[in-house]
Design a protein around this motif. Sequence first.
Motif, short mmCIF file in Angstrom:
data_model
loop_
_atom_site.label_atom_id
_atom_site.label_comp_id
_atom_site.label_asym_id
_atom_site.label_seq_id
_atom_site.Cartn_x
_atom_site.Cartn_y
_atom_site.Cartn_z
N TYR A 150 1.05 -1.15 -0.03
CA TYR A 150 0.06 -0.20 -0.13
C TYR A 150 0.81 1.42 0.01
O TYR A 150 1.80 1.26 0.88
N THR A 151 0.67 2.34 -0.93
CA THR A 151 1.22 3.56 -0.72
C THR A 151 0.23 4.51 -0.22
O THR A 151 -0.94 4.81 -0.86
N ALA A 214 -3.25 -3.30 -1.93
CA ALA A 214 -4.30 -2.92 -1.17
C ALA A 214 -5.10 -1.84 -2.13
O ALA A 214 -4.59 -0.94 -2.69
N THR A 215 -6.41 -1.81 -2.30
CA THR A 215 -7.28 -0.75 -2.96
C THR A 215 -7.51 0.48 -2.06
O THR A 215 -7.57 0.16 -0.78
N ARG A 222 -7.86 6.70 0.68
CA ARG A 222 -7.49 5.94 1.87
C ARG A 222 -7.85 4.67 1.81
O ARG A 222 -8.75 4.13 1.21
N LEU A 223 -7.42 3.86 2.86
CA LEU A 223 -7.76 2.52 3.14
C LEU A 223 -9.23 2.36 3.81
O LEU A 223 -9.80 3.19 4.36
N ASN A 224 -10.10 1.32 3.27
CA ASN A 224 -11.43 1.32 3.68
C ASN A 224 -11.75 -0.21 4.05
O ASN A 224 -10.67 -1.02 4.25
N SER A 227 -10.37 -2.72 1.33
CA SER A 227 -9.07 -2.53 0.83
C SER A 227 -8.14 -3.96 0.53
O SER A 227 -7.41 -3.92 -0.38
N THR A 228 -8.38 -5.00 1.47
CA THR A 228 -7.63 -6.12 1.35
C THR A 228 -8.14 -7.35 1.00
O THR A 228 -7.87 -8.35 1.34
#
Length: 237
Positions: A150-151, A214-215, A222-224, A227-228
């Motif tokens: 993840y970035t 990760a999306t 941002r991560l939600n 995401s994984t």
Amino acid sequence: MSLINLTAEEKTALDAVDEAELDRLIDDALECGRPDALRRLPLWRCGPYVANSLRNFEQALSRFDAAKSWAKRESTEQDARRTGMKLSSAVSQMKHRKEQEEREGRLFFVDDGMIFHPVRPGRTMSVTVRYRWRESETDPWTHGDITFGYTHDPRPDYAREASKPKMSAARKRREEEEELLHTWERLRDSALSSVHRFLSEGGEGGKIPRTYDATVDAYERRLNNYSTDFWHLAPGA
């Protein structure tokens, strides 16, 4: 530190708690207004959920014991009884979770004990989750791992930034480091949860990819909660 699995100490403590005895001791504590008798049970070692429930019950008992007027004693007694029921329910839920973990452990295990905090996470971060699985209890174990990348590059919130007081460079750097660490922890927790959920719902370990980016949320970047969810790209999933 264990994140998704119960520790050996928590399992031993849960085994040592008899639910019928616990309910009797809760009633005794309500009768005398003190939780002394409960201390013979290892409730504090049954995990944070039970420990917090015990603390709430003890505090409610203290308020009940200190109440003087009839109205106050009636309301505090009702509160103490509610928190006592929640304590009993918390133990039951954790015992059920322990039994479920033991059933699942015959077919898979997600290792949450070997993921360590980075000293200073950067914007590009990753978490590797290790696991083992098998199709039946007579099959040999197959070991695998998946690395989530993840970035961290969220969309700037200009309105929020404009309303914040001006900070020193050192404080701004500390806040950025804290945000990155919090983001890494969220990535870690989400990664562990996703692998566990995939396997617990019958997913095959052989279909878990070795890597997954990760999306992010389409607007905030941002991560939600999704995401994984790697299985959208898992081969044959």
